[in-house]
Design an enzyme around this catalytic site. Structure first.
Site, mmCIF file in Angstrom:
data_model
loop_
_atom_site.group_PDB
_atom_site.id
_atom_site.type_symbol
_atom_site.label_atom_id
_atom_site.label_comp_id
_atom_site.label_asym_id
_atom_site.label_seq_id
_atom_site.Cartn_x
_atom_site.Cartn_y
_atom_site.Cartn_z
ATOM 1 N N ASP A 1 0.821 -1.220 0.000
ATOM 2 C CA ASP A 1 0.000 0.000 0.000
ATOM 3 C C ASP A 1 0.851 1.264 0.000
ATOM 4 O O ASP A 1 0.442 2.296 0.517
ATOM 5 C CB ASP A 1 -0.960 0.023 1.209
ATOM 6 N N HIS B 1 -4.502 -1.347 -6.510
ATOM 7 C CA HIS B 1 -3.940 -0.027 -6.797
ATOM 8 C C HIS B 1 -5.102 0.923 -7.073
ATOM 9 O O HIS B 1 -6.045 0.565 -7.772
ATOM 10 C CB HIS B 1 -3.068 -0.035 -8.056
#
Length: 430
Positions: free
Chosen positions: A13, A41
């Site tokens: 992340d 994403h």
């Protein structure tokens, strides 16, 4: 001219999607080399938001070839759903610009069911997976019983391969008191998938070797982060694949010499999803403030991420295990307005100072962070596109991170927008 590998230097992340998308303008080919649709994403391009999970970020760039390598575990339905969603947003995706390794391992419904069952069985032993079947699919791959994409092209031998797979899974299900799976149901499902998936199938190692010899630029896109690597991460709270940079070669079918520059991604702070050790976690108002500002919720799952201060020890460890040449520092703007910012520079374990994160689960739980406090800044860094746009104290913070992790900053991201990026060193020209 170097090929570039992009890997996370924390627990995932870190903003890889935006950076890969930004770099893909200079690449001819973008390759996913490990993981599955468990790592999402979020990309913001010209005000439009795109969410990717399985597909390489290169699909959002016209004229680029995107490739899913053999190191990925591939969910047919998730793939088709993601392609359909992006096409509905005007993104052109076809076998002309997207290829999938013919020897990629398939994720089946039985993998998802087993994953969820294990996570639900006991909160004490839960790893915190996304319950999407990633781990069980990798288990079947290593166990030499997986169904691969190429198997859908040979319907005469597919029933035998399904029987081999079910010999293991039905025995496991009997022990768990679950209903047995009929191989005919799996065969019917895979037969329906075949005409939709096989046009994308490719001998990827050969394709990439040809492109490499032609001098094409390649960008290898990792998923998750180095601290989730099955060997080098915070085991057992890790993913089921190798996430370090060396996996780019194995997961794409190329030799190590094909990898040039390794770009590591890290946030200006630290986050983690799910269970596992997190020395700098701030389970307090500071952590909540970072999480709210950074919108720290999983792209795929919506789960809130745990938040804490930047851990230079862990990032330095990732720099070493991945061979990182330069870092892309993201979300610096989230720290705007803090009076002071803490950075972890070492640990204390059982009264002794150490400069690395121990491998043992017990020792990991006992480490205490040693902090250095740095003065914050009041002026905004959001949307900055040059060093001149940054407050002096923010620059000092970035420089101190470079010193502590032993690696230069190559890129700096100051918002989710593609163009809000400060380039220090172009990885393709390093």
């Amino acid at each position: 001219m170097a090929n570039v590998v992009v890997v996370g230097a924390q627990w995932g992340d870190e903003g890889k999607g935006k950076i890969v998308d930004w770099l893909s303008e200079q690449a001819d080919i973008v390759v996913r080399f490990q993981g599955g649709h468990n790592a999402g994403h979020t990309l913001v391009i010209n005000g439009a938001t795109y969410k990717l999970a399985l597909l390489p970020s290169g699909v959002l760039r016209t004229g680029k070839l995107s490739v899913i390598g053999n190191g990925v575990v591939f969910d047919p339905q998730a793939f088709l759903d993601e392609v359909s969603k992006l096409q509905s947003q005007g993104v052109a995706i076809s076998p002309d610009n997207l290829r999938v390794a013919e020897n990629v391992t398939l994720i089946l419904p039985l993998h998802r069911e087993l994953d969820a069952l294990r996570e639900s069985a006991s909160a004490a032993t839960a790893i915190g997976t996304t319950r999407r079947g990633i781990g069980p699919a990798y288990e079947d791959k290593v166990g030499r019983r997986a169904i691969r994409l190429m198997d859908l092209a040979d319907l005469d031998t597919l029933p035998h391969k399904i029987d081999r797979l079910l010999a293991h899974h039905n025995a496991l299900r009997r022990g768990l008191g679950l209903e047995q799976i009929d191989g005919k149901d799996i065969l019917r499902e895979l037969t329906a998938f075949a005409p939709k998936l096989l046009p994308y199938a490719e001998t990827v190692w050969r394709l990439l070797d040809i492109k490499r010899r032609e001098g094409k630029r390649m960008l290898f896109e990792g998923a998750q982060g180095a601290l989730l690597d099955v060997d080098h991460g915070t085991y057992p709270y890790v993913t089921s694949s190798n996430t370090v940079a060396a996996q780019a070669a194995t997961g794409a079918g190329l030799g190590p010499g094909a990898i040039g520059y390794v770009l590591g991604l890290c946030k200006a702070y630290t986050t983690r999803v799910g269970q596992g050790p997190f020395p700098t976690e701030q389970d307090n108002e500071t952590g909540r403030k970072i999480g709210e500002r950074g919108r720290e919720f999983g792209t795929n799952t919506g789960r809130p991420r745990r938040c804490g201060w930047f851990d230079a020890v862990l990032v330095r460890q990732a720099v070493r295990t991945c061979g990182i040449n330069g870092l892309a520092l993201t979300k610096l703007d989230i720290l705007d307005g803090f009076d002071t910012i803490d950075v972890c520079t070492g640990y204390r374990l059982d009264g002794k100072e150490i400069d690395h994160f121990p491998a043992g689960e017990g020792a990991q739980a006992r480490v205490e962070p040693i902090y250095e406090t740095i003065e914050g800044w009041k002026q905004p860094t959001a949307n900055a596109r040059s060093w001149a746009d940054l407050p002096a104290q923010a620059i000092k913070y970035v420089r101190r991170i470079e010193e502590l992790v032993g690696c230069p900053i190559a890129l700096l991201s100051t918002s989710p927008e593609r163009e809000d990026t400060i380039l220090v060193q172009n990885p393709f020209e390093a």
